[in-house]
Design an enzyme around this catalytic site. Structure first.
Site, PDB file in Angstrom:
ATOM      1  N   LYS A 148       2.172  -3.157   7.401  1.00 55.17           N
ATOM      2  CA  LYS A 148       2.463  -3.325   5.965  1.00 55.17           C
ATOM      3  C   LYS A 148       3.914  -2.906   5.678  1.00 55.17           C
ATOM      4  O   LYS A 148       4.605  -3.540   4.890  1.00 55.17           O
ATOM      5  CB  LYS A 148       1.485  -2.510   5.113  1.00 55.17           C
ATOM      6  CG  LYS A 148       0.056  -3.019   5.117  1.00 55.17           C
ATOM      7  CD  LYS A 148      -0.135  -4.406   4.509  1.00 55.17           C
ATOM      8  CE  LYS A 148       0.080  -4.447   3.020  1.00 55.17           C
ATOM      9  NZ  LYS A 148      -0.269  -5.801   2.469  1.00 55.17           N
ATOM     10  N   TYR A 178      -1.954  -0.345  11.056  1.00 53.86           N
ATOM     11  CA  TYR A 178      -2.075  -1.019   9.744  1.00 53.86           C
ATOM     12  C   TYR A 178      -0.851  -0.720   8.878  1.00 53.86           C
ATOM     13  O   TYR A 178      -0.188  -1.642   8.377  1.00 53.86           O
ATOM     14  CB  TYR A 178      -3.356  -0.572   9.023  1.00 53.86           C
ATOM     15  CG  TYR A 178      -3.357  -0.912   7.542  1.00 53.86           C
ATOM     16  CD1 TYR A 178      -3.443  -2.232   7.111  1.00 53.86           C
ATOM     17  CD2 TYR A 178      -3.246   0.088   6.566  1.00 53.86           C
ATOM     18  CE1 TYR A 178      -3.419  -2.560   5.749  1.00 53.86           C
ATOM     19  CE2 TYR A 178      -3.218  -0.227   5.214  1.00 53.86           C
ATOM     20  CZ  TYR A 178      -3.306  -1.551   4.812  1.00 53.86           C
ATOM     21  OH  TYR A 178      -3.272  -1.862   3.465  1.00 53.86           O
ATOM     22  N   THR A 210       0.810  -1.212   0.000  1.00 55.10           N
ATOM     23  CA  THR A 210       0.000   0.000   0.000  1.00 55.10           C
ATOM     24  C   THR A 210       0.848   1.269   0.000  1.00 55.10           C
ATOM     25  O   THR A 210       1.994   1.263   0.487  1.00 55.10           O
ATOM     26  CB  THR A 210      -0.910  -0.004   1.253  1.00 55.10           C
ATOM     27  OG1 THR A 210      -1.568   1.249   1.356  1.00 55.10           O
ATOM     28  CG2 THR A 210      -0.102  -0.227   2.522  1.00 55.10           C
ATOM     29  N   ASP A 211       0.261   2.364  -0.454  1.00 56.99           N
ATOM     30  CA  ASP A 211       0.956   3.659  -0.387  1.00 56.99           C
ATOM     31  C   ASP A 211       1.044   4.180   1.051  1.00 56.99           C
ATOM     32  O   ASP A 211       1.819   5.095   1.339  1.00 56.99           O
ATOM     33  CB  ASP A 211       0.248   4.702  -1.284  1.00 56.99           C
ATOM     34  CG  ASP A 211      -1.202   4.959  -0.921  1.00 56.99           C
ATOM     35  OD1 ASP A 211      -1.732   4.302   0.003  1.00 56.99           O
ATOM     36  OD2 ASP A 211      -1.824   5.833  -1.560  1.00 56.99           O
ATOM     37  N   GLU A 212       0.254   3.579   1.966  1.00 56.11           N
ATOM     38  CA  GLU A 212       0.224   4.119   3.336  1.00 56.11           C
ATOM     39  C   GLU A 212       1.551   3.946   4.063  1.00 56.11           C
ATOM     40  O   GLU A 212       1.797   4.598   5.072  1.00 56.11           O
ATOM     41  CB  GLU A 212      -0.921   3.480   4.130  1.00 56.11           C
ATOM     42  CG  GLU A 212      -2.261   3.761   3.484  1.00 56.11           C
ATOM     43  CD  GLU A 212      -3.458   3.524   4.395  1.00 56.11           C
ATOM     44  OE1 GLU A 212      -3.275   3.435   5.614  1.00 56.11           O
ATOM     45  OE2 GLU A 212      -4.574   3.441   3.856  1.00 56.11           O
TER      46      GLU A 212
HETATM   47  P1  NAD Z   1      -9.613  -7.348   2.150  1.00 52.38           P
HETATM   48  O1  NAD Z   1      -9.647  -7.056   3.610  1.00 52.38           O
HETATM   49  O2  NAD Z   1     -10.820  -7.061   1.314  1.00 52.38           O
HETATM   50  O3  NAD Z   1      -9.258  -8.879   1.910  1.00 52.38           O
HETATM   51  C1  NAD Z   1      -8.268  -9.535   2.638  1.00 52.38           C
HETATM   52  C2  NAD Z   1      -8.401 -11.037   2.374  1.00 52.38           C
HETATM   53  O4  NAD Z   1      -7.345 -11.696   3.094  1.00 52.38           O
HETATM   54  C3  NAD Z   1      -9.715 -11.646   2.852  1.00 52.38           C
HETATM   55  O5  NAD Z   1     -10.212 -12.558   1.906  1.00 52.38           O
HETATM   56  C4  NAD Z   1      -9.330 -12.358   4.144  1.00 52.38           C
HETATM   57  O6  NAD Z   1     -10.161 -13.480   4.437  1.00 52.38           O
HETATM   58  C5  NAD Z   1      -7.908 -12.772   3.821  1.00 52.38           C
HETATM   59  N1  NAD Z   1      -7.090 -12.955   5.036  1.00 52.38           N
HETATM   60  C6  NAD Z   1      -6.992 -12.098   6.096  1.00 52.38           C
HETATM   61  N2  NAD Z   1      -6.163 -12.618   7.020  1.00 52.38           N
HETATM   62  C7  NAD Z   1      -5.722 -13.797   6.524  1.00 52.38           C
HETATM   63  C8  NAD Z   1      -4.816 -14.805   6.997  1.00 52.38           C
HETATM   64  N3  NAD Z   1      -4.222 -14.682   8.196  1.00 52.38           N
HETATM   65  N4  NAD Z   1      -4.573 -15.878   6.220  1.00 52.38           N
HETATM   66  C9  NAD Z   1      -5.179 -16.011   5.014  1.00 52.38           C
HETATM   67  N5  NAD Z   1      -6.053 -15.111   4.521  1.00 52.38           N
HETATM   68  C10 NAD Z   1      -6.316 -14.033   5.272  1.00 52.38           C
HETATM   69  O7  NAD Z   1      -8.340  -6.568   1.605  1.00 52.38           O
HETATM   70  P2  NAD Z   1      -8.133  -5.796   0.228  1.00 52.38           P
HETATM   71  O8  NAD Z   1      -8.667  -4.427   0.349  1.00 52.38           O
HETATM   72  O9  NAD Z   1      -8.582  -6.658  -0.877  1.00 52.38           O
HETATM   73  O10 NAD Z   1      -6.543  -5.685   0.217  1.00 52.38           O
HETATM   74  C11 NAD Z   1      -5.747  -6.734  -0.341  1.00 52.38           C
HETATM   75  C12 NAD Z   1      -4.280  -6.356  -0.239  1.00 52.38           C
HETATM   76  O11 NAD Z   1      -4.045  -5.167  -0.966  1.00 52.38           O
HETATM   77  C13 NAD Z   1      -3.800  -6.081   1.181  1.00 52.38           C
HETATM   78  O12 NAD Z   1      -2.510  -6.593   1.316  1.00 52.38           O
HETATM   79  C14 NAD Z   1      -3.802  -4.573   1.300  1.00 52.38           C
HETATM   80  O13 NAD Z   1      -2.845  -4.137   2.218  1.00 52.38           O
HETATM   81  C15 NAD Z   1      -3.449  -4.183  -0.115  1.00 52.38           C
HETATM   82  N6  NAD Z   1      -3.955  -2.868  -0.578  1.00 52.38           N
HETATM   83  C16 NAD Z   1      -5.275  -2.570  -0.465  1.00 52.38           C
HETATM   84  C17 NAD Z   1      -5.741  -1.352  -0.955  1.00 52.38           C
HETATM   85  C18 NAD Z   1      -7.201  -0.957  -0.873  1.00 52.38           C
HETATM   86  O14 NAD Z   1      -7.530   0.187  -1.203  1.00 52.38           O
HETATM   87  N7  NAD Z   1      -8.104  -1.853  -0.486  1.00 52.38           N
HETATM   88  C19 NAD Z   1      -4.850  -0.451  -1.548  1.00 52.38           C
HETATM   89  C20 NAD Z   1      -3.503  -0.804  -1.644  1.00 52.38           C
HETATM   90  C21 NAD Z   1      -3.070  -2.038  -1.170  1.00 52.38           C
HETATM   91  O1  TDX Z   2     -16.764   6.070   7.698  1.00 52.20           O
HETATM   92  C1  TDX Z   2     -15.732   6.560   7.225  1.00 52.20           C
HETATM   93  N1  TDX Z   2     -15.620   7.930   7.151  1.00 52.20           N
HETATM   94  C2  TDX Z   2     -14.516   8.570   6.673  1.00 52.20           C
HETATM   95  O2  TDX Z   2     -14.466   9.805   6.614  1.00 52.20           O
HETATM   96  C3  TDX Z   2     -14.638   5.781   6.756  1.00 52.20           C
HETATM   97  C4  TDX Z   2     -14.690   4.282   6.812  1.00 52.20           C
HETATM   98  C5  TDX Z   2     -13.526   6.429   6.255  1.00 52.20           C
HETATM   99  N2  TDX Z   2     -13.458   7.777   6.231  1.00 52.20           N
HETATM  100  C6  TDX Z   2     -12.258   8.450   5.672  1.00 52.20           C
HETATM  101  C7  TDX Z   2     -10.928   7.945   6.196  1.00 52.20           C
HETATM  102  C8  TDX Z   2     -10.005   8.103   4.994  1.00 52.20           C
HETATM  103  O3  TDX Z   2      -9.512   9.435   4.933  1.00 52.20           O
HETATM  104  O4  TDX Z   2     -12.251   8.130   4.271  1.00 52.20           O
HETATM  105  C9  TDX Z   2     -10.921   7.880   3.791  1.00 52.20           C
HETATM  106  C10 TDX Z   2     -10.857   6.477   3.234  1.00 52.20           C
HETATM  107  O5  TDX Z   2     -10.992   5.593   4.338  1.00 52.20           O
HETATM  108  P1  TDX Z   2     -10.923   3.991   4.149  1.00 52.20           P
HETATM  109  O6  TDX Z   2     -11.916   3.600   3.107  1.00 52.20           O
HETATM  110  O7  TDX Z   2     -11.004   3.376   5.500  1.00 52.20           O
HETATM  111  O8  TDX Z   2      -9.482   3.806   3.478  1.00 52.20           O
HETATM  112  P2  TDX Z   2      -8.010   4.236   3.979  1.00 52.20           P
HETATM  113  O9  TDX Z   2      -7.943   4.416   5.439  1.00 52.20           O
HETATM  114  O10 TDX Z   2      -7.587   5.394   3.116  1.00 52.20           O
HETATM  115  O11 TDX Z   2      -7.181   2.905   3.585  1.00 52.20           O
HETATM  116  C11 TDX Z   2      -7.441   2.227   2.328  1.00 52.20           C
HETATM  117  O12 TDX Z   2      -6.487   2.573   1.367  1.00 52.20           O
HETATM  118  C12 TDX Z   2      -5.210   2.022   1.427  1.00 52.20           C
HETATM  119  C13 TDX Z   2      -7.506   0.721   2.498  1.00 52.20           C
HETATM  120  O13 TDX Z   2      -8.422   0.391   3.516  1.00 52.20           O
HETATM  121  C14 TDX Z   2      -6.168   0.142   2.772  1.00 52.20           C
HETATM  122  O14 TDX Z   2      -6.223  -1.278   2.850  1.00 52.20           O
HETATM  123  C15 TDX Z   2      -5.239   0.525   1.661  1.00 52.20           C
HETATM  124  O15 TDX Z   2      -3.959   0.068   1.930  1.00 52.20           O
END
Ligand code: NAD
Ligand code: TDX
Length: 359
Positions: A169, A165, A140-142
């Site tokens: 990561k 988180y 992630t970019d975080e």
């Molecule tokens: P998600 O939470 O939707 O899915 C995570 C999946 O991993 C689920 O299916 C869960 O059951 C599985 N999981 C969790 N713990 C586990 C374990 N111990 N063993 C096996 N499986 C397990 O997550 P996502 O949003 O799809 O993110 C996927 C990846 O991409 C993550 O590594 C996250 O850090 C990264 N990422 C997400 C975003 C975003 O915006 N969602 C952005 C950048 C990077």
């Molecule tokens: O109820 C809400 N109200 C609100 O204002 C929620 C859930 C979020 N927010 C804000 C927090 C953040 O500034 O919105 C923005 C986006 O929040 P999230 O959807 O929780 O995402 P973020 O915290 O930015 O993280 C996401 O992007 C990077 C993903 O969850 C991560 O897994 C990924 O790595």
């Protein structure tokens, strides 16, 4: 050193977290695009894992599901031994920042210990011959921390994680690089900005807000809604992963982002505008649901990715404008309300109460 795993050579890929949001799009892409690859999806099916995300491919002859934890060394070693795995696409993680604030150790276990467990298994299994192997870590970019009102994250930006988180990561990224430098394990890493699209779990901002607009419930915005995120359609993310997996350089990191920055407040206003039209509501009616709530602890102000390296080296660019991607996403949620209500009525209901009741 370049590595091009041939699209025409048989491979066995271990995708972790394939039942989650990004993992399900990634698994679908690889199962359909590479029918001669054997794809094993290892997922613990936590609250965020949902096998119905993969219903359309569950019977594909090249797809196999294994329920299990990436931190379970015995299971992971067994999978490597039995299936001659040649590539890992490591997506499994605890992914929600708010949950990491209330339960940081769960993030250490899955994101840090789980990643190290997979790395060790790959190292042991592949040590006789690292050629034609790839361990791809999806990050992630975080990890780069929080930007002010200007500037971008580059691949060489110093890590500065600020939530449990992002700290977990960042730690997993460090382990992946350590295995490359120490043992020569063939690794690749990508760091992506915020994704959105179908199958996004409704604890994250966009799907949570879509669900609440449908139900005429308040739209919780943390603080003043001034925080900025760089949004990318999930199918563009997994397309980038495909390109990096097949054509990226071993040992390298690639940033992936949308060049698409929105403050949370403007994003929710755009969402309300589109949903009023689609639901046949009077213009401005959903915006009235906006409710400013207590800010997230340590809330990062702004993320913005510079993805020039990926564009210049491998030719990837986002395919969709945000308004178009949001339009597709809303349409998917409106046509899949059963998926939404099944997810919301599960364990998530308790979390939602706990998270927003106290604000
Ligand atoms: P998600 O939470 O939707 O899915 C995570 C999946 O991993 C689920 O299916 C869960 O059951 C599985 N999981 C969790 N713990 C586990 C374990 N111990 N063993 C096996 N499986 C397990 O997550 P996502 O949003 O799809 O993110 C996927 C990846 O991409 C993550 O590594 C996250 O850090 C990264 N990422 C997400 C975003 C975003 O915006 N969602 C952005 C950048 C990077
Ligand atoms: O109820 C809400 N109200 C609100 O204002 C929620 C859930 C979020 N927010 C804000 C927090 C953040 O500034 O919105 C923005 C986006 O929040 P999230 O959807 O929780 O995402 P973020 O915290 O930015 O993280 C996401 O992007 C990077 C993903 O969850 C991560 O897994 C990924 O790595």
């Amino acid at each position: 050193m370049y590595f091009y795993p041939s699209k025409f050579i048989m491979q066995t890929l271990l995708i972790t977290g394939g039942a989650g949001f990004i993992g399900s799009h990634l698994t679908r892409l690889f199962v359909q695009k590479y029918p001669h690859y054997k794809i094993i999806n290892l997922d613990a099916l936590t609250y965020a894992g949902n096998l119905s995300n993969l219903k359309d491919i569950e019977n594909a002859p090249n797809y196999f599901f294994v329920k299990g934890d990436v931190a379970d060394a015995a299971l992971v070693n067994k999978l490597f031994a039995e299936h001659s795995i040649t590539g890992v696409l490591h997506c499994a993680a605890e992914s929600h920042v708010d949950r990491s604030i209330s339960d940081p150790l769960a993030f250490v276990k899955t994101n840090v210990v789980g990643t190290a467990t997979l790395l060790l298994a790959a190292k042991e299994s592949w040590k006789a011959d690292y050629s034609n192997k790839v361990f791809y870590h999806i990050s992630t970019d975080e990890v780069y921390g929080s930007l002010g009102s200007t500037g971008f994250f580059y691949e060489n930006t110093a890590y500065d994680p600020r939530s449990p988180y992002s700290a977990s990561k960042a730690s997993s990224d460090h382990f992946v690089r350590a295995f490359y430098h120490t043992y020569g394990l063939p690794v690749k890493i990508s760091n992506c900005s915020n994704n959105y699209g179908p199958y996004h779990f409704p604890e994250k901002l966009i799907p949570l807000s879509i669900n609440n607009i449908i139900q005429n419930k308040p739209l919780p915005i943390y603080g003043k809604g001034e925080n900025v995120r760089d949004w990318l359609f999930v199918e563009d993310h997994v397309r980038a992963i495909d390109i990096i997996y097949h054509k990226g350089k071993i040992g390298e990191t690639y940033n992936i982002g949308g060049h698409n920055e929105w403050t949370n407040l403007n994003l929710i206003k755009e969402l309300c505008r589109q949903m009023d039209q689609k639901l046949g509501r009077e213009a401005g009616s959903s915006e009235k649901l906006i409710s400013f709530v207590k800010d997230r602890a340590g809330h990062d102000l702004r993320y913005a990715i510079d993805a020039t390296k990926l564009k210049d080296e491998l030719g990837w660019m986002p395919s969709l404008q945000f308004e178009e991607g949001l339009n597709k996403t809303i349409d998917w949620y409106l046509s899949n309300q059963q998926w939404l209500s099944d997810v919301v009525s599960g364990h998530y209901a308790d979390y939602y109460e706990e998270q927003y009741h106290k604000r």
